[in-house]
Design a protein around this motif. Structure first.
Motif, PDB file in Angstrom:
ATOM      1  N   PHE A  49       0.838  -1.205   0.000  1.00 19.93           N
ATOM      2  CA  PHE A  49       0.000   0.000   0.000  1.00 19.93           C
ATOM      3  C   PHE A  49       0.872   1.254   0.000  1.00 19.93           C
ATOM      4  CE2 PHE A  49      -1.565   3.391   2.757  1.00 19.93           C
ATOM      5  CZ  PHE A  49      -2.659   3.826   2.028  1.00 19.93           C
ATOM      6  N   TRP A  50       1.895   1.264   0.851  1.00 19.18           N
ATOM      7  CA  TRP A  50       2.793   2.422   0.962  1.00 19.18           C
ATOM      8  C   TRP A  50       3.401   2.751  -0.409  1.00 19.18           C
ATOM      9  CZ3 TRP A  50       4.991   4.632   5.728  1.00 19.18           C
ATOM     10  CH2 TRP A  50       5.949   5.615   5.481  1.00 19.18           C
TER      11      TRP A  50
ATOM     12  N   ARG B 205       2.438   1.948  -3.356  1.00 16.05           N
ATOM     13  CA  ARG B 205       1.440   2.276  -4.367  1.00 16.05           C
ATOM     14  C   ARG B 205       0.811   3.649  -4.141  1.00 16.05           C
ATOM     15  NH1 ARG B 205      -1.967  -1.710  -3.409  1.00 16.05           N
ATOM     16  NH2 ARG B 205      -3.320  -0.375  -2.178  1.00 16.05           N
ATOM     17  N   GLU B 206       0.571   4.014  -2.862  1.00 11.42           N
ATOM     18  CA  GLU B 206      -0.244   5.197  -2.572  1.00 11.42           C
ATOM     19  C   GLU B 206       0.515   6.400  -2.012  1.00 11.42           C
ATOM     20  OE1 GLU B 206      -3.464   5.407  -3.361  1.00 11.42           O
ATOM     21  OE2 GLU B 206      -3.533   3.331  -4.064  1.00 11.42           O
ATOM     22  N   LEU B 207       1.671   6.206  -1.390  1.00 12.11           N
ATOM     23  CA  LEU B 207       2.353   7.310  -0.725  1.00 12.11           C
ATOM     24  C   LEU B 207       3.555   7.781  -1.523  1.00 12.11           C
ATOM     25  CD1 LEU B 207       2.172   6.028   2.956  1.00 12.11           C
ATOM     26  CD2 LEU B 207       0.564   7.496   1.744  1.00 12.11           C
TER      27      LEU B 207
END
Length: 87
Positions: free
Chosen positions: A52-53, A55-57
């Motif tokens: 997630f990190w 991909r999104e941050l």
């Protein structure tokens, strides 16, 4: 109660120190502490978070240090020798 059922399935308290490059100042590193119940040594919950990190941050990951320990160990479970009540 949910955490007890996770503990019985060998989930452990897992802490990760995540170092990442600050988006506005890539030469500087920032630290983030992550904690959750996870299964060693594959750490699926941590891997999901790191995916997630990425991909999104915006902060690019530098390194991740992981420590884990079982929450309930045999040395912590003891029989009580006496019970005292105070009014």
């Amino acid at each position: 109660m949910a955490s007890l059922s996770l503990q019985l399935r060998d989930y452990r308290l897992t802490v990760a120190e995540i170092l990442y490059h600050m988006p506005d100042h890539p030469g500087l590193l920032q630290s983030y502490i992550w904690q959750d119940l996870d299964i060693a040594p594959r750490y699926p919950v941590l891997r999901k978070f790191l995916t997630f990190w990425e991909r999104e941050l915006d902060g690019k990951l530098h390194s991740v240090k992981v420590a884990s320990n079982s929450i309930i160990t045999p040395s912590e479970c003891r029989f009580v020798d006496a019970e005292l009540k105070l009014h």
